[in-house]
Design a protein around this motif. Structure first.
Motif, PDB file in Angstrom:
ATOM      1  N   ALA A  89       0.838  -1.199   0.000  1.00  0.00           N
ATOM      2  CA  ALA A  89       0.000   0.000   0.000  1.00  0.00           C
ATOM      3  C   ALA A  89       0.879   1.258   0.000  1.00  0.00           C
ATOM      4  O   ALA A  89       1.753   1.403  -0.850  1.00  0.00           O
ATOM      5  N   ASN A  90       0.695   2.150   0.993  1.00  0.00           N
ATOM      6  CA  ASN A  90       1.449   3.397   1.033  1.00  0.00           C
ATOM      7  C   ASN A  90       2.665   3.342   1.942  1.00  0.00           C
ATOM      8  O   ASN A  90       3.299   4.372   2.191  1.00  0.00           O
ATOM      9  N   THR A  91       2.993   2.158   2.465  1.00  0.00           N
ATOM     10  CA  THR A  91       4.086   2.023   3.421  1.00  0.00           C
ATOM     11  C   THR A  91       5.332   1.480   2.722  1.00  0.00           C
ATOM     12  O   THR A  91       5.431   0.284   2.450  1.00  0.00           O
ATOM     13  N   LEU A  92       6.259   2.392   2.381  1.00  0.00           N
ATOM     14  CA  LEU A  92       7.469   1.997   1.640  1.00  0.00           C
ATOM     15  C   LEU A  92       7.102   1.128   0.437  1.00  0.00           C
ATOM     16  O   LEU A  92       7.656   0.043   0.220  1.00  0.00           O
ATOM     17  N   THR A  93       6.181   1.607  -0.355  1.00  0.00           N
ATOM     18  CA  THR A  93       5.603   0.837  -1.452  1.00  0.00           C
ATOM     19  C   THR A  93       6.664   0.189  -2.330  1.00  0.00           C
ATOM     20  O   THR A  93       7.585   0.853  -2.819  1.00  0.00           O
ATOM     21  N   ALA A  94       6.534  -1.110  -2.516  1.00  0.00           N
ATOM     22  CA  ALA A  94       7.464  -1.856  -3.362  1.00  0.00           C
ATOM     23  C   ALA A  94       6.975  -1.795  -4.804  1.00  0.00           C
ATOM     24  O   ALA A  94       6.287  -2.690  -5.286  1.00  0.00           O
ATOM     25  N   SER A  95       7.326  -0.739  -5.489  1.00  0.00           N
ATOM     26  CA  SER A  95       6.914  -0.566  -6.880  1.00  0.00           C
ATOM     27  C   SER A  95       8.127  -0.226  -7.726  1.00  0.00           C
ATOM     28  O   SER A  95       8.920   0.645  -7.376  1.00  0.00           O
ATOM     29  N   CYS A  96       8.260  -0.920  -8.850  1.00  0.00           N
ATOM     30  CA  CYS A  96       9.394  -0.711  -9.751  1.00  0.00           C
ATOM     31  C   CYS A  96       8.995   0.046 -11.018  1.00  0.00           C
ATOM     32  O   CYS A  96       9.779   0.114 -11.971  1.00  0.00           O
ATOM     33  N   PHE A  97       7.781   0.596 -11.036  1.00  0.00           N
ATOM     34  CA  PHE A  97       7.277   1.259 -12.237  1.00  0.00           C
ATOM     35  C   PHE A  97       6.551   2.542 -11.857  1.00  0.00           C
ATOM     36  O   PHE A  97       6.037   2.668 -10.747  1.00  0.00           O
ATOM     37  N   ASN A  98       6.501   3.457 -12.793  1.00  0.00           N
ATOM     38  CA  ASN A  98       5.845   4.739 -12.531  1.00  0.00           C
ATOM     39  C   ASN A  98       4.336   4.661 -12.668  1.00  0.00           C
ATOM     40  O   ASN A  98       3.620   5.382 -11.979  1.00  0.00           O
ATOM     41  N   THR A  99       3.847   3.782 -13.543  1.00  0.00           N
ATOM     42  CA  THR A  99       2.415   3.680 -13.773  1.00  0.00           C
ATOM     43  C   THR A  99       2.008   2.227 -13.965  1.00  0.00           C
ATOM     44  O   THR A  99       2.853   1.359 -14.255  1.00  0.00           O
ATOM     45  N   THR A 100       0.723   1.959 -13.814  1.00  0.00           N
ATOM     46  CA  THR A 100       0.200   0.619 -14.046  1.00  0.00           C
ATOM     47  C   THR A 100       0.390   0.202 -15.499  1.00  0.00           C
ATOM     48  O   THR A 100       0.726  -0.950 -15.797  1.00  0.00           O
ATOM     49  N   ALA A 101       0.181   1.158 -16.413  1.00  0.00           N
ATOM     50  CA  ALA A 101       0.345   0.852 -17.838  1.00  0.00           C
ATOM     51  C   ALA A 101       1.791   0.479 -18.147  1.00  0.00           C
ATOM     52  O   ALA A 101       2.059  -0.447 -18.919  1.00  0.00           O
ATOM     53  N   GLU A 102       2.727   1.160 -17.532  1.00  0.00           N
ATOM     54  CA  GLU A 102       4.138   0.847 -17.744  1.00  0.00           C
ATOM     55  C   GLU A 102       4.453  -0.561 -17.250  1.00  0.00           C
ATOM     56  O   GLU A 102       5.179  -1.315 -17.895  1.00  0.00           O
ATOM     57  N   ARG A 103       3.877  -0.917 -16.097  1.00  0.00           N
ATOM     58  CA  ARG A 103       4.098  -2.261 -15.544  1.00  0.00           C
ATOM     59  C   ARG A 103       3.519  -3.321 -16.480  1.00  0.00           C
ATOM     60  O   ARG A 103       4.135  -4.352 -16.729  1.00  0.00           O
ATOM     61  N   ALA A 104       2.316  -3.092 -16.980  1.00  0.00           N
ATOM     62  CA  ALA A 104       1.631  -4.094 -17.787  1.00  0.00           C
ATOM     63  C   ALA A 104       2.332  -4.384 -19.098  1.00  0.00           C
ATOM     64  O   ALA A 104       2.267  -5.492 -19.626  1.00  0.00           O
ATOM     65  N   THR A 105       3.034  -3.389 -19.629  1.00  0.00           N
ATOM     66  CA  THR A 105       3.659  -3.556 -20.949  1.00  0.00           C
ATOM     67  C   THR A 105       5.165  -3.756 -20.873  1.00  0.00           C
ATOM     68  O   THR A 105       5.803  -3.932 -21.909  1.00  0.00           O
ATOM     69  N   PHE A 106       5.717  -3.783 -19.691  1.00  0.00           N
ATOM     70  CA  PHE A 106       7.171  -3.740 -19.559  1.00  0.00           C
ATOM     71  C   PHE A 106       7.870  -4.902 -20.231  1.00  0.00           C
ATOM     72  O   PHE A 106       8.889  -4.728 -20.898  1.00  0.00           O
ATOM     73  N   VAL A 107       7.358  -6.118 -20.083  1.00  0.00           N
ATOM     74  CA  VAL A 107       8.076  -7.271 -20.624  1.00  0.00           C
ATOM     75  C   VAL A 107       7.758  -7.522 -22.091  1.00  0.00           C
ATOM     76  O   VAL A 107       8.139  -8.537 -22.648  1.00  0.00           O
ATOM     77  N   GLY A 108       7.089  -6.561 -22.712  1.00  0.00           N
ATOM     78  CA  GLY A 108       6.805  -6.716 -24.127  1.00  0.00           C
ATOM     79  C   GLY A 108       5.657  -7.670 -24.379  1.00  0.00           C
ATOM     80  O   GLY A 108       4.715  -7.757 -23.605  1.00  0.00           O
TER      81      GLY A 108
END
Length: 527
Positions: A123-142
């Motif tokens: 959630a908002n506690t030291l969020t473990a996120s490697c992407f700026n947006t959900t769309a970026e995450r969804a398309t990252f691996v091609g």
């Protein structure tokens, strides 16, 4: 265990003396100021609570605000507070507690405040996120891959090995992620629990209910601070020995058995189960499903924009087995595929997605960031990991290959938590633990409950004779009363107790119905 989904998204989700034990004890804090929540639900309260950011640096003044949610006790006098962790790792505990408040108040007796915090990384506690947006995450691996690799498919294994390396590189190089990743993990979460206990409990003792990964957190707390344990329940045990030092092979021990039980229960209730109309022997129906998966591996089906391959169907089976409420839908979906009706499967799958049970999406990388940051395994090449893949598939023919992705991403992972529990799970706690395991659990087998109980002096294993993941999946008045008795007066069930469920898996009943029958909650008014 982490919720690993289809492969294209899965790569994105996915004793000695402990150095944490040597850390200094931080003094009791000044309490918690409860107020209104941003969550629009009745009878809940929220608070921000400040804890040290890094317990390995006692002279540092850096702090972290934890977000807490409280469901007040409904009976007086109040006996204290029960803290909760619902698993993942990576689940938002506050939302889960808010959504299950009535049920959990009834199960625990109503005399305790119920409190949960979103653990570090979620959630908002030291969020473990490697992407700026959900769309970026969804398309990252091609172009998404649709293969959960089997141990014999060298091409698929190599592809996923590469994909998991690419994702790890993304996380390792994402701004700020290395620092956040070093400050999350189970040892930190256990110390956060201790800080909360010191702030809200006059006696400084922990009351706790952990499910799934929450059992790893609970067992870690009990091992680190055995004299601070009052009442502690581990429900649906993930083996903490493997969690910290292995590839979680044991987690799959009852997966095939659970699916066999699903088939047997289906054929006992042909009017409630779409597969029941086939009227075959259970072993023959199971064989048909395994043959179906092999066929879909070689020749997937398409229905609109949905590619139906063995990986998608395995994933659908895996998560459907988590709760008997999904069993009729699973049976309908499999019947459709066995009848060569791809549209029938797609209809069920789309209904799951529309209801919010999307098996292909994840909001962040917390599931594997917490897990892999905790885990220490020997450095191995893909070729050297072959025995791991064999062990996973030998443990479960149906679902073991789903563990390959998690194993590979943890093999690549380079961001270690600053604090990690490195001790054993042998301790004499202030009050004995209650450990619960389901007879048919696809994710946390009864064997793990028995294994962890063996290390905690005086603890007792209660076998919940039901289906699904944790006791909350299929109601049992016997199990509910055992939990209430434990929290109310510390009573443990007799060793080797088995509590049967109050209804069969395909019956249209729920845990709520059992609570109503017991008089612990009121029935909803008829419309």
């Amino acid at each position: 265990m982490p919720c690993i989904r289809t492969i294209s998204q899965a790569v994105l989700l996915l004793g000695g003396l402990s150095r944490t034990l040597a850390m200094p004890h931080y003094p009791r804090t000044d309490g918690v100021s409860w107020g209104a929540c941003e969550i629009d639900l009745p009878s809940v309260q929220c608070a921000n609570f400040t804890v040290p950011l890094d317990y390995t640096k006692p002279n540092s003044r850096a702090t972290l605000d934890l977000q807490l949610l409280r469901v007040p006790a409904v009976k007086q006098p109040k006996k204290g507070t029960i803290l909760f962790n619902f698993g993942g790792p990576g689940l938002e505990a506050r939302l889960t507690l808010a959504g299950t408040a009535q049920t959990l108040l009834a199960i625990t007796g109503g005399e305790y405040d119920l409190v949960a915090n979103d653990p570090r990384g979620t959630a908002n506690t030291l969020t473990a996120s490697c992407f700026n947006t959900t769309a970026e995450r969804a398309t990252f691996v091609g172009e998404p891959s649709s293969v959960i690799p089997s141990r014999d498919d060298e091409l698929a294994l190599g592809r996923v090995w590469g994909q998991t390396q690419v994702v790890e590189d993304q996380c390792f190089n994402f701004p700020g992620f290395r620092q956040r990743g070093s400050l999350i993990g189970t040892a930190f979460a256990a110390r956060d629990l201790l800080q909360i206990v010191d702030a809200i409990e006059d006696d400084g003792l922990l009351r706790y209910y952990g499910t799934s990964y929450g059992t790893v957190l609970g067992a870690t707390f009990a091992a680190m601070f055995p004299d601070r344990v009052d009442r502690l329940i581990l429900d649906g045990v993930l083996n903490p020995h493997e969690y910290f030092n292995g590839y979680d092979v044991e987690a799959w021990a009852d997966s095939d058995r659970t699916f066999s039980g699903f088939v047997e229960e289906c054929l006992k209730a042909p009017d409630l189960c779409a597969l029941g109309s086939r009227r075959v022997y259970p072993e023959d129906l199971e064989k048909d499903v395994y043959n179906l998966l092999e066929d879909l591996r070689e020749e997937p089906l398409s229905q609109g924009d949905l590619l139906i391959d063995s990986s998608l169907v395995q994933t659908f089976i895996r998560f459907s087995l988590y709760s008997p409420q999904f069993y009729p839908a699973l049976a309908t979906a499999l019947e459709g595929l066995l009848s060569q009706d791809a549209a029938a499967f797609a209809d069920v799958y789309d209904a799951f997605v529309e209801s919010g049970l999307d098996l292909t999406q994840s909001p962040d990388e917390s599931s594997f960031a917490i897990l892999c940051g905790d885990k220490r395994v020997p450095e191995q090449s893909l070729e050297e990991m072959a025995p791991v893949f064999e062990a996973l598939e030998d443990e479960s023919r149906l679902l073991g290959s789903s563990g390959h992705i998690q194993a590979m991403i943890c093999q690549h992972w380079r961001i270690e938590a600053n604090a990690r529990y490195e001790g054993n799970f042998t301790a004499a706690t202030r009050h004995p633990l209650l450990v619960i395991g389901n007879t048919f659990d696809p994710a946390t087998p009864l064997r793990s409950a028995q294994n962890i109980s063996a290390g905690f002096e005086g603890s007792v294993v209660l076998e919940h004779g039901g289906f699904g993941h944790t006791t909350l999946s299929q109601g049992s008045s016997c199990t509910i009363n055992a939990i209430r008795s434990y929290f109310q007066d510390g009573t443990l069930p007799e060793p080797d107790t088995v509590c049967e469920a109050d209804y069969a898996p395909f019956e249209p009943k729920t845990l709520t119905d059992v609570l109503v029958d017991l008089g612990y909650i009121e029935a909803a008014p008829e419309e």
